[in-house]
Design a protein around this motif. Structure first.
Motif, PDB file in Angstrom:
ATOM      1  N   ALA A 137      48.552  41.234  38.556  1.00 17.73           N
ATOM      2  CA  ALA A 137      48.490  39.828  38.977  1.00 17.73           C
ATOM      3  C   ALA A 137      48.013  38.985  37.807  1.00 17.73           C
ATOM      4  O   ALA A 137      47.221  39.433  36.974  1.00 17.73           O
ATOM      5  CB  ALA A 137      47.568  39.657  40.173  1.00 17.73           C
ATOM      6  N   VAL A 138      48.518  37.761  37.755  1.00 17.12           N
ATOM      7  CA  VAL A 138      48.118  36.779  36.748  1.00 17.12           C
ATOM      8  C   VAL A 138      47.990  35.436  37.450  1.00 17.12           C
ATOM      9  O   VAL A 138      48.885  35.048  38.195  1.00 17.12           O
ATOM     10  CB  VAL A 138      49.153  36.679  35.606  1.00 17.12           C
ATOM     11  CG1 VAL A 138      48.763  35.598  34.608  1.00 17.12           C
ATOM     12  CG2 VAL A 138      49.319  38.011  34.900  1.00 17.12           C
ATOM     13  N   GLY A 139      46.877  34.732  37.232  1.00 14.60           N
ATOM     14  CA  GLY A 139      46.746  33.397  37.812  1.00 14.60           C
ATOM     15  C   GLY A 139      45.560  33.259  38.744  1.00 14.60           C
ATOM     16  O   GLY A 139      44.679  34.131  38.797  1.00 14.60           O
ATOM     17  N   PRO A 140      45.524  32.188  39.521  1.00 14.01           N
ATOM     18  CA  PRO A 140      44.361  31.893  40.371  1.00 14.01           C
ATOM     19  C   PRO A 140      44.053  32.980  41.391  1.00 14.01           C
ATOM     20  O   PRO A 140      42.899  33.172  41.766  1.00 14.01           O
ATOM     21  CB  PRO A 140      44.767  30.593  41.068  1.00 14.01           C
ATOM     22  CG  PRO A 140      45.821  29.994  40.207  1.00 14.01           C
ATOM     23  CD  PRO A 140      46.537  31.132  39.581  1.00 14.01           C
ATOM     24  N   ASP A 141      45.099  33.700  41.841  1.00 14.44           N
ATOM     25  CA  ASP A 141      44.878  34.743  42.841  1.00 14.44           C
ATOM     26  C   ASP A 141      44.640  36.114  42.209  1.00 14.44           C
ATOM     27  O   ASP A 141      44.582  37.119  42.919  1.00 14.44           O
ATOM     28  CB  ASP A 141      46.094  34.828  43.770  1.00 14.44           C
ATOM     29  CG  ASP A 141      46.317  33.529  44.534  1.00 14.44           C
ATOM     30  OD1 ASP A 141      45.318  32.842  44.829  1.00 14.44           O
ATOM     31  OD2 ASP A 141      47.487  33.199  44.796  1.00 14.44           O
ATOM     32  N   ALA A 142      44.488  36.155  40.917  1.00 11.12           N
ATOM     33  CA  ALA A 142      44.329  37.428  40.215  1.00 11.12           C
ATOM     34  C   ALA A 142      42.880  37.878  40.249  1.00 11.12           C
ATOM     35  O   ALA A 142      42.185  37.885  39.241  1.00 11.12           O
ATOM     36  CB  ALA A 142      44.819  37.300  38.779  1.00 11.12           C
ATOM     37  N   THR A 143      42.436  38.272  41.425  1.00 12.97           N
ATOM     38  CA  THR A 143      41.095  38.822  41.580  1.00 12.97           C
ATOM     39  C   THR A 143      41.200  40.312  41.843  1.00 12.97           C
ATOM     40  O   THR A 143      42.199  40.791  42.392  1.00 12.97           O
ATOM     41  CB  THR A 143      40.373  38.163  42.759  1.00 12.97           C
ATOM     42  OG1 THR A 143      41.074  38.493  43.975  1.00 12.97           O
ATOM     43  CG2 THR A 143      40.330  36.652  42.583  1.00 12.97           C
ATOM     44  N   PRO A 144      40.200  41.086  41.451  1.00 15.28           N
ATOM     45  CA  PRO A 144      40.240  42.522  41.732  1.00 15.28           C
ATOM     46  C   PRO A 144      40.433  42.813  43.217  1.00 15.28           C
ATOM     47  O   PRO A 144      41.171  43.738  43.571  1.00 15.28           O
ATOM     48  CB  PRO A 144      38.891  43.018  41.220  1.00 15.28           C
ATOM     49  CG  PRO A 144      38.521  42.045  40.142  1.00 15.28           C
ATOM     50  CD  PRO A 144      39.034  40.722  40.620  1.00 15.28           C
ATOM     51  N   GLU A 145      39.787  42.029  44.066  1.00 16.47           N
ATOM     52  CA  GLU A 145      39.882  42.275  45.502  1.00 16.47           C
ATOM     53  C   GLU A 145      41.312  42.090  46.006  1.00 16.47           C
ATOM     54  O   GLU A 145      41.834  42.916  46.770  1.00 16.47           O
ATOM     55  CB  GLU A 145      38.934  41.345  46.268  1.00 16.47           C
ATOM     56  CG  GLU A 145      37.458  41.580  46.000  1.00 16.47           C
ATOM     57  CD  GLU A 145      36.996  41.014  44.666  1.00 16.47           C
ATOM     58  OE1 GLU A 145      35.905  41.396  44.204  1.00 16.47           O
ATOM     59  OE2 GLU A 145      37.748  40.183  44.075  1.00 16.47           O
ATOM     60  N   ALA A 146      41.957  41.022  45.557  1.00 17.70           N
ATOM     61  CA  ALA A 146      43.321  40.746  46.001  1.00 17.70           C
ATOM     62  C   ALA A 146      44.288  41.822  45.497  1.00 17.70           C
ATOM     63  O   ALA A 146      45.184  42.274  46.223  1.00 17.70           O
ATOM     64  CB  ALA A 146      43.762  39.364  45.532  1.00 17.70           C
ATOM     65  N   VAL A 147      44.108  42.234  44.246  1.00 17.22           N
ATOM     66  CA  VAL A 147      45.002  43.242  43.673  1.00 17.22           C
ATOM     67  C   VAL A 147      44.798  44.592  44.354  1.00 17.22           C
ATOM     68  O   VAL A 147      45.763  45.311  44.649  1.00 17.22           O
ATOM     69  CB  VAL A 147      44.781  43.345  42.158  1.00 17.22           C
ATOM     70  CG1 VAL A 147      45.504  44.554  41.578  1.00 17.22           C
ATOM     71  CG2 VAL A 147      45.254  42.079  41.469  1.00 17.22           C
ATOM     72  N   GLU A 148      43.556  44.957  44.639  1.00 16.76           N
ATOM     73  CA  GLU A 148      43.303  46.238  45.299  1.00 16.76           C
ATOM     74  C   GLU A 148      43.844  46.252  46.726  1.00 16.76           C
ATOM     75  O   GLU A 148      44.332  47.280  47.212  1.00 16.76           O
ATOM     76  CB  GLU A 148      41.809  46.542  45.259  1.00 16.76           C
ATOM     77  CG  GLU A 148      41.340  46.926  43.846  1.00 16.76           C
ATOM     78  CD  GLU A 148      39.835  46.827  43.664  1.00 16.76           C
ATOM     79  OE1 GLU A 148      39.129  46.635  44.672  1.00 16.76           O
ATOM     80  OE2 GLU A 148      39.375  46.944  42.513  1.00 16.76           O
ATOM     81  N   THR A 149      43.772  45.107  47.397  1.00 12.58           N
ATOM     82  CA  THR A 149      44.371  45.013  48.731  1.00 12.58           C
ATOM     83  C   THR A 149      45.885  45.204  48.651  1.00 12.58           C
ATOM     84  O   THR A 149      46.480  45.938  49.449  1.00 12.58           O
ATOM     85  CB  THR A 149      44.045  43.651  49.369  1.00 12.58           C
ATOM     86  OG1 THR A 149      42.639  43.541  49.533  1.00 12.58           O
ATOM     87  CG2 THR A 149      44.725  43.505  50.715  1.00 12.58           C
ATOM     88  N   ARG A 150      46.522  44.539  47.689  1.00  9.22           N
ATOM     89  CA  ARG A 150      47.970  44.676  47.511  1.00  9.22           C
ATOM     90  C   ARG A 150      48.329  46.107  47.133  1.00  9.22           C
ATOM     91  O   ARG A 150      49.365  46.639  47.568  1.00  9.22           O
ATOM     92  CB  ARG A 150      48.445  43.704  46.429  1.00  9.22           C
ATOM     93  CG  ARG A 150      49.938  43.783  46.085  1.00  9.22           C
ATOM     94  CD  ARG A 150      50.799  43.220  47.199  1.00  9.22           C
ATOM     95  NE  ARG A 150      52.214  43.308  46.897  1.00  9.22           N
ATOM     96  CZ  ARG A 150      52.936  42.355  46.286  1.00  9.22           C
ATOM     97  NH1 ARG A 150      52.343  41.222  45.900  1.00  9.22           N
ATOM     98  NH2 ARG A 150      54.221  42.504  46.076  1.00  9.22           N
ATOM     99  N   LEU A 151      47.472  46.760  46.367  1.00  9.53           N
ATOM    100  CA  LEU A 151      47.724  48.138  45.965  1.00  9.53           C
ATOM    101  C   LEU A 151      47.802  49.052  47.181  1.00  9.53           C
ATOM    102  O   LEU A 151      48.702  49.901  47.285  1.00  9.53           O
ATOM    103  CB  LEU A 151      46.619  48.607  45.017  1.00  9.53           C
ATOM    104  CG  LEU A 151      46.801  49.965  44.337  1.00  9.53           C
ATOM    105  CD1 LEU A 151      47.946  49.911  43.329  1.00  9.53           C
ATOM    106  CD2 LEU A 151      45.508  50.399  43.646  1.00  9.53           C
ATOM    107  N   GLU A 152      46.887  48.870  48.116  1.00  7.85           N
ATOM    108  CA  GLU A 152      46.904  49.686  49.332  1.00  7.85           C
ATOM    109  C   GLU A 152      48.137  49.381  50.172  1.00  7.85           C
ATOM    110  O   GLU A 152      48.753  50.288  50.754  1.00  7.85           O
ATOM    111  CB  GLU A 152      45.624  49.463  50.137  1.00  7.85           C
ATOM    112  CG  GLU A 152      44.391  50.061  49.495  1.00  7.85           C
ATOM    113  CD  GLU A 152      44.557  51.549  49.218  1.00  7.85           C
ATOM    114  OE1 GLU A 152      44.992  52.278  50.138  1.00  7.85           O
ATOM    115  OE2 GLU A 152      44.281  51.978  48.083  1.00  7.85           O
ATOM    116  N   GLU A 153      48.510  48.114  50.256  1.00  6.50           N
ATOM    117  CA  GLU A 153      49.696  47.736  51.030  1.00  6.50           C
ATOM    118  C   GLU A 153      50.952  48.344  50.429  1.00  6.50           C
ATOM    119  O   GLU A 153      51.817  48.858  51.153  1.00  6.50           O
ATOM    120  CB  GLU A 153      49.821  46.215  51.082  1.00  6.50           C
ATOM    121  CG  GLU A 153      48.717  45.523  51.869  1.00  6.50           C
ATOM    122  CD  GLU A 153      48.745  44.007  51.705  1.00  6.50           C
ATOM    123  OE1 GLU A 153      48.004  43.326  52.432  1.00  6.50           O
ATOM    124  OE2 GLU A 153      49.512  43.515  50.852  1.00  6.50           O
TER     125      GLU A 153
END
Length: 446
Positions: A137-153
């Motif tokens: 992820a790159v940008g305002p939503d590029a947080t570890p939490e958001a990326v890890e959630t997407r990783l599980e999905e």
């Protein structure tokens, strides 16, 4: 289709990347389910990667496009928060360049700029130590939490992909349109030979394009699977723009350059003959190729030029023995070249120095490029240009996009070329071009 992405260099945003090992999903199922722009990279001795969507896109045009992509890539990776677990799953940019500095504007290359690299939002890597899922992820939503959630999905989604079933048959070809007829080809080759004999040129590579109308829409997952089975020792690639319906793909035998640390690998691939119908005939053709004054001369021009182009970067260089490299439909003369860099150099600096090699352009380079523009009645676009990947350390691997085609729905345009030297015969060169169409054409015809 993914939403348009801002250039991360322009907005100064950071990067987050997470990876996890997963059970191995079928390659064709992963690619069929991927979101445009899709990317594929598969090379001998390297991991196979399927990229889906774009977390960021870097583009450039003009003669400084190599430097601009390098600078933007370095800025993208500069603030990365990366946890990959293994080198193969580290975030990478995938893409390539147009053959000519000014790119191409005519179809089928309308959506392909002078340079374009994609930072995949989702990356599946088939490596020797397992299969890995990476989410970027790159940008305002590029947080570890958001990326890890997407990783599980994504891990759950990939685990539930349906079985793709057997590889489909080729779509079939209903019509062919040549950009160059035999008379025009002979005229162009003879004019190039005259330039060579006058001393204006040493060698020039002239190409043709073949537009094929297909009975059915081309399945990119299926044709890449068929190419992988038939050409396992080639570099296979897929590049797609974010807009439009185009896919540029191929199975090329020619590596441009690989850089890992200070070790660089490249080589000369020039001089061609067919395959025999029997082992004895095959061996006879290989020996004839090795003894061919015309083919050996053409090959040595390429090898010498590559060594000269690499020399300013190298602390040391070594050249392997010239051999015959056998592929499914052709045989080539091949000389491996390796070097140790005198200092750290980004792989794109090497790509810029080597492109175009005399195997796809000619000598002297500028005179050859002028001859190509004067002779070829079509846009090369990304044909015979560098395609590959780069990472945060400036490592990367690039191939020369030969044995390739660009498809849009039910039309595929194929490209092939030959090296012209002083004793080239137009009819024999014409036959060699038809031979070089076969790797892609065989996977289109039913």
């Amino acid at each position: 289709m993914g939403a348009p992405q801002r250039d991360p260099v322009a907005v100064g945003e950071g990067l987050v990347s997470r990876a996890v090992q997963i059970p191995t999903p079928p390659f064709r199922a992963v690619l069929a389910d991927a979101t445009t722009p899709r990317t594929v990279w598969s090379a001998p001795g390297e991991a196979t990667v399927v990229g889906s969507d774009a977390a960021a896109t870097l583009t450039a045009n003009g003669p400084d496009r190599f430097r601009r992509i390098r600078d933007r890539a370095e800025a993208l990776f500069e603030t990365g928060d990366v946890h990959a677990g293994t080198e193969a799953a580290c975030p990478r940019l995938f893409g390539g360049f147009a053959f000519h500095d000014d790119g191409a504007e005519r179809p089928p290359w309308t959506d392909f700029p002078g340079a374009r690299f994609v930072f995949p939002r989702v990356q599946v890597t088939y490596a020797d130590n397992g299969t890995w899922l990476t989410v970027n992820a790159v940008g305002p939503d590029a947080t570890p939490e958001a990326v890890e959630t997407r990783l599980e999905e994504e891990r759950e989604r990939l685990a539930n992909l349906p079985d793709p079933g057997p590889v489909g048959d080729p779509p079939g070809v209903t019509d062919r349109t040549r950009t160059t007829d035999l008379d025009d080809w002979c005229t162009g080759v003879n004019a190039a030979v005259d330039r060579i004999r006058s001393g204006e040129l040493q060698k020039v590579v002239l190409a043709q394009a073949l537009e094929c109308s297909l009975e059915e829409r081309l399945s990119i997952p299926d044709i890449l699977a068929r190419l992988a089975e038939k050409y396992p020792d080639c570099h296979r690639f897929l590049v797609e723009p974010a807009s439009g319906d185009a896919s540029f793909f191929g199975a090329t035998p020619e590596r441009l350059v690989t850089r890992h640390g200070r070790t660089v690998e490249t080589g000369a691939l020039a001089g061609t003959t067919g395959r025999g119908e029997t082992p004895a005939e095959d061996e006879w053709l290989a020996e004839e190729l090795m003894d061919s004054e015309k083919n050996v001369h053409e090959h040595e021009l390429v090898a010498d030029a590559i060594r000269d182009q690499l020399a300013p970067f190298a602390a040391s260089m070594s050249t392997g023995e010239r051999t015959v490299r056998r592929l499914a439909t052709v045989q080539h003369l091949w000389t491996p070249i390796t070097a140790e860099l005198a200092r750290d150099e980004h792989v794109l600096d090497l790509v810029e120095a080597l492109h175009p090699t005399p195997a796809v352009g000619g000598l002297p380079p500028e005179k050859a490029l002028d001859t190509i523009r004067d002779t070829e009645p079509f846009d090369r676009g990304w044909y015979a240009a560098p395609v590959g990947w780069i990472d945060a350390a400036g490592n990367g691997s690039f191939a020369v996009a030969l044995r390739s085609a660009v498809s849009t729905g039910d039309v595929a345009t194929l490209f092939a070329g030959v090296g012209v030297v002083a004793d080239s015969d137009p009819d024999r060169e014409w036959d060699e071009v038809q031979l070089k169409y076969r790797p892609i054409l065989d996977e289109l015809e039913n």
